[in-house]
Design an enzyme around this catalytic site. Structure first.
Site, PDB file in Angstrom:
ATOM      1  N   GLY A  45       0.752  -1.248   0.000  1.00  0.00           N
ATOM      2  CA  GLY A  45       0.000   0.000   0.000  1.00  0.00           C
ATOM      3  C   GLY A  45       0.780   1.294   0.000  1.00  0.00           C
ATOM      4  O   GLY A  45       0.208   2.350  -0.271  1.00  0.00           O
ATOM      5  N   GLU A 104       3.763  -6.893   1.752  1.00  0.00           N
ATOM      6  CA  GLU A 104       3.521  -7.150   0.321  1.00  0.00           C
ATOM      7  C   GLU A 104       3.619  -5.866  -0.507  1.00  0.00           C
ATOM      8  O   GLU A 104       2.644  -5.454  -1.142  1.00  0.00           O
ATOM      9  CB  GLU A 104       2.115  -7.743   0.134  1.00  0.00           C
ATOM     10  CG  GLU A 104       1.831  -8.997   0.924  1.00  0.00           C
ATOM     11  CD  GLU A 104       0.341  -9.370   0.898  1.00  0.00           C
ATOM     12  OE1 GLU A 104      -0.469  -8.650   0.265  1.00  0.00           O
ATOM     13  OE2 GLU A 104      -0.018 -10.382   1.511  1.00  0.00           O
ATOM     14  N   GLY A 121       4.265  -3.279  -3.495  1.00  0.00           N
ATOM     15  CA  GLY A 121       4.376  -3.294  -4.950  1.00  0.00           C
ATOM     16  C   GLY A 121       4.926  -1.964  -5.424  1.00  0.00           C
ATOM     17  O   GLY A 121       6.121  -1.789  -5.667  1.00  0.00           O
ATOM     18  N   ARG A 122       4.036  -0.960  -5.475  1.00  0.00           N
ATOM     19  CA  ARG A 122       4.365   0.346  -6.052  1.00  0.00           C
ATOM     20  C   ARG A 122       5.652   0.967  -5.512  1.00  0.00           C
ATOM     21  O   ARG A 122       6.481   1.460  -6.274  1.00  0.00           O
ATOM     22  CB  ARG A 122       3.200   1.289  -5.791  1.00  0.00           C
ATOM     23  CG  ARG A 122       3.338   2.648  -6.439  1.00  0.00           C
ATOM     24  CD  ARG A 122       2.229   3.607  -5.983  1.00  0.00           C
ATOM     25  NE  ARG A 122       0.970   2.969  -5.753  1.00  0.00           N
ATOM     26  CZ  ARG A 122      -0.053   2.953  -6.635  1.00  0.00           C
ATOM     27  NH1 ARG A 122       0.068   3.576  -7.785  1.00  0.00           N
ATOM     28  NH2 ARG A 122      -1.192   2.343  -6.342  1.00  0.00           N
ATOM     29  N   TYR A 165      -7.918   6.028 -13.260  1.00  0.00           N
ATOM     30  CA  TYR A 165      -7.974   6.661 -11.923  1.00  0.00           C
ATOM     31  C   TYR A 165      -7.769   8.177 -11.982  1.00  0.00           C
ATOM     32  O   TYR A 165      -7.531   8.800 -10.954  1.00  0.00           O
ATOM     33  CB  TYR A 165      -6.878   6.117 -11.005  1.00  0.00           C
ATOM     34  CG  TYR A 165      -6.663   4.626 -11.018  1.00  0.00           C
ATOM     35  CD1 TYR A 165      -7.622   3.768 -10.488  1.00  0.00           C
ATOM     36  CD2 TYR A 165      -5.491   4.091 -11.516  1.00  0.00           C
ATOM     37  CE1 TYR A 165      -7.398   2.402 -10.474  1.00  0.00           C
ATOM     38  CE2 TYR A 165      -5.269   2.725 -11.500  1.00  0.00           C
ATOM     39  CZ  TYR A 165      -6.237   1.890 -10.983  1.00  0.00           C
ATOM     40  OH  TYR A 165      -6.014   0.548 -10.972  1.00  0.00           O
ATOM     41  N   CYS A 223      -9.339   4.634 -30.003  1.00  0.00           N
ATOM     42  CA  CYS A 223     -10.597   5.274 -30.377  1.00  0.00           C
ATOM     43  C   CYS A 223     -11.500   5.488 -29.161  1.00  0.00           C
ATOM     44  O   CYS A 223     -12.576   4.888 -29.058  1.00  0.00           O
ATOM     45  CB  CYS A 223     -11.297   4.448 -31.438  1.00  0.00           C
ATOM     46  SG  CYS A 223     -10.220   4.191 -32.843  1.00  0.00           S
ATOM     47  N   GLU A 224     -11.027   6.270 -28.217  1.00  0.00           N
ATOM     48  CA  GLU A 224     -11.787   6.587 -26.998  1.00  0.00           C
ATOM     49  C   GLU A 224     -11.313   7.961 -26.529  1.00  0.00           C
ATOM     50  O   GLU A 224     -10.109   8.222 -26.534  1.00  0.00           O
ATOM     51  CB  GLU A 224     -11.438   5.617 -25.853  1.00  0.00           C
ATOM     52  CG  GLU A 224     -11.638   4.180 -26.152  1.00  0.00           C
ATOM     53  CD  GLU A 224     -12.723   3.536 -25.313  1.00  0.00           C
ATOM     54  OE1 GLU A 224     -13.368   4.237 -24.508  1.00  0.00           O
ATOM     55  OE2 GLU A 224     -12.905   2.334 -25.499  1.00  0.00           O
TER      56      GLU A 224
HETATM   57  N1  LLP Z   1      -1.212  -7.046  -1.564  1.00  0.00           N
HETATM   58  C1  LLP Z   1      -2.450  -7.167  -2.075  1.00  0.00           C
HETATM   59  C2  LLP Z   1      -3.333  -8.222  -1.548  1.00  0.00           C
HETATM   60  C3  LLP Z   1      -2.884  -6.297  -3.083  1.00  0.00           C
HETATM   61  O1  LLP Z   1      -4.117  -6.417  -3.573  1.00  0.00           O
HETATM   62  C4  LLP Z   1      -2.001  -5.284  -3.565  1.00  0.00           C
HETATM   63  C5  LLP Z   1      -2.421  -4.366  -4.609  1.00  0.00           C
HETATM   64  C6  LLP Z   1      -0.714  -5.210  -3.012  1.00  0.00           C
HETATM   65  C7  LLP Z   1      -0.348  -6.096  -2.007  1.00  0.00           C
HETATM   66  C8  LLP Z   1       0.299  -4.204  -3.457  1.00  0.00           C
HETATM   67  O2  LLP Z   1      -0.113  -2.900  -3.219  1.00  0.00           O
HETATM   68  P1  LLP Z   1       0.889  -1.670  -3.431  1.00  0.00           P
HETATM   69  O3  LLP Z   1       2.020  -1.801  -2.432  1.00  0.00           O
HETATM   70  O4  LLP Z   1       1.388  -1.699  -4.827  1.00  0.00           O
HETATM   71  O5  LLP Z   1       0.048  -0.481  -3.165  1.00  0.00           O
HETATM   72  N2  LLP Z   1      -3.646  -0.554 -10.288  1.00  0.00           N
HETATM   73  C9  LLP Z   1      -3.652   0.354  -9.171  1.00  0.00           C
HETATM   74  C10 LLP Z   1      -3.188  -0.301  -7.916  1.00  0.00           C
HETATM   75  C11 LLP Z   1      -3.988  -1.527  -7.551  1.00  0.00           C
HETATM   76  C12 LLP Z   1      -3.428  -2.278  -6.389  1.00  0.00           C
HETATM   77  C13 LLP Z   1      -4.080  -3.592  -6.226  1.00  0.00           C
HETATM   78  N3  LLP Z   1      -3.589  -4.361  -5.121  1.00  0.00           N
HETATM   79  C14 LLP Z   1      -2.824   1.582  -9.530  1.00  0.00           C
HETATM   80  O6  LLP Z   1      -2.297   1.641 -10.640  1.00  0.00           O
HETATM   81  O7  LLP Z   1      -2.723   2.532  -8.740  1.00  0.00           O
END
Ligand code: LLP
Length: 401
Positions: free
Chosen positions: A243, A281, A283-284, A324, A351-352
């Site tokens: 997150g 966990e 990601g970003r 978003y 085309c959007e």
């Molecule tokens: N764990 C779970 C169970 C998740 O569903 C997610 C992201 C993460 C970890 C990693 O979250 P992060 O650290 O990346 O915030 N497509 C959207 C983001 C969707 C995130 C979905 N779940 C965007 O481009 O902002």
């Protein structure tokens, strides 16, 4: 910093080892995602160090960016991984992650995905509903295995982020509130030969820029952890999800890195007393800053109202602005200093009318053949790209800086 200007040209990599973005872009017919691997690895180390001596396993959320070179480098660097589909499990196992490094999250796991996870004997399945728990038990019984599971709790907090990416609010489809616990315990007790409860997990949403809701969510879930322990379940894992967000309006990472340290501190304070293994966990925060999407201007179209820079890339390659209303900075790959800036809507060929990458971006006067880069596109960029309108996917280039 991963991407910076040197003599008016955008370069990737470190001061010591850098690469000219225009050179890379011109080598390819298609739009290009460029990733700086050194930058990604230095971010993973930074996050690791924020937890001090607390035993934390970083399970990289590979949905953010599943480039296999990046995955292999992360596995090599000792990271573990968070997956959300059979495809991700397979890709993780094929790219250096051993089963004991893989956890499986996600709200709609199919039978065959669960079979894959149980057969491979992965570290943990994060369970999202009583029906899913029953399905896992059935499959485990059939296969003669005893998978480790954790309950994904929905702590009912509402983080201040885009409504499409909150997950821990009572109106979201994710996780389970405490009212599910009696049923879950019943299923566990009835299947004690086929299921091993290891702990709890949560993920309240993405792109979090303040930690208050996460703190509440973890605290509420600590109470659940203690209740399960008091009930006699031998649990030893607490998964805090991902997150952590970044400020897309600036290239200065100081704030987000400070937040990483605060996050580490908060997690140590809340979870050290449990004396359990902590999983995270992210990601970003690990990959967003380390990637750009580079496209070529095909046409400039000016009307009474707007100047459009029409690129060979768009929402099909970077969906975040359309989905978003995310605002990514736009960088002119060649940006001579002290020229007059012009406002452009940076759009694609789809085309959007939602096919835009940026609105009213201030850029040097552009012409066909110029290249533009979308900044901070390393997370949820290529991984959300599609073949819409039958355009090819972008090329991905991973730089070893
Ligand atoms: N764990 C779970 C169970 C998740 O569903 C997610 C992201 C993460 C970890 C990693 O979250 P992060 O650290 O990346 O915030 N497509 C959207 C983001 C969707 C995130 C979905 N779940 C965007 O481009 O902002």
């Amino acid at each position: 910093m991963a991407f910076t200007y040197r003599n008016g040209r955008l370069t990737a990599g470190s001061k010591e080892k850098n690469f000219d973005v225009l050179d890379i872009a011109r080598k390819h017919e298609r739009p290009v995602y460029i990733y700086d691997l050194g930058d990604i690895l230095s971010r993973t180390r930074r996050l690791r160090s924020a937890f001090g001596s607390l035993p934390v396993t970083i399970h990289y959320a590979m949905k953010a960016n599943a480039n296999t070179e990046i995955l292999r480098a992360m596995a090599n660097d000792g990271l573990a991984v968070d997956t959300v589909s059979g495809g991700e499990i397979q890709t993780a196992l094929e790219n250096g992650f051993t089963p004991d490094k893989v956890i499986f999250s996600g709200v709609g796991k199919t039978k065959s995905e669960i079979e894959l996870a149980v057969q491979a004997d992965i570290k943990q399945i994060n369970v999202e509903s009583p029906q899913e728990l029953e399905r896992i038990a059935e499959i485990a019984k059939k296969l003669g295995r005893k998978p480790s599971v954790a309950f994904r709790m929905n702590p009912d907090v509402n983080p201040q982020t885009h409504p499409y990416i909150t997950t821990g609010f009572r109106e979201n489809k994710f996780g389970m509130d405490v009212s599910f616990l009696p049923e879950l315990k019943k299923i566990l007790r009835a299947n004690s030969d086929h299921l091993r409860l290891r702990g709890v997990t949560l993920h309240i949403g993405s792109q979090l820029l303040e930690l208050g809701s996460l703190k509440d969510a973890i605290s509420k879930t600590v109470a659940v952890y203690k209740e399960l322990q008091a009930d006699g379940f031998q649990i030893d894992r607490f998964d805090i999800g991902g997150g952590l967000g970044i400020d897309y309006s600036t290239d200065d990472p100081a704030e987000e890195l400070k937040r990483v340290d605060e996050y580490g501190q908060m997690v140590q304070e809340l979870l050290a007393p449990l004396k359990c293994d902590v999983l995270t966990e992210p990601g970003r925060i690990l990959v967003a800053r380390s990637g750009i999407l580079v496209g070529e201007v095909q046409y400039i179209k000016s009307t009474e109202f707007k100047n459009f820079a029409i690129l060979n890339t768009g929402m099909h390659h970077l969906l975040r602005p359309a989905l978003y209303q995310a605002k990514h900075r736009v960088l002119a790959v060649e940006n001579p200093t002290s020229v007059q800036q012009v406002k452009y809507d940076v759009v694609g060929p789809i085309c959007e009318s939602s096919d835009f990458l940026a609105k009213d971006a201030e850029l040097p006067r552009l012409k066909a053949g110029d290249y533009l880069a979308m900044a901070d596109a390393g997370a949820y960029g290529f991984s959300m790209a599609s073949f819409y309108n039958r355009h090819a996917l972008p090329v991905e280039v991973v730089l070893n800086s």
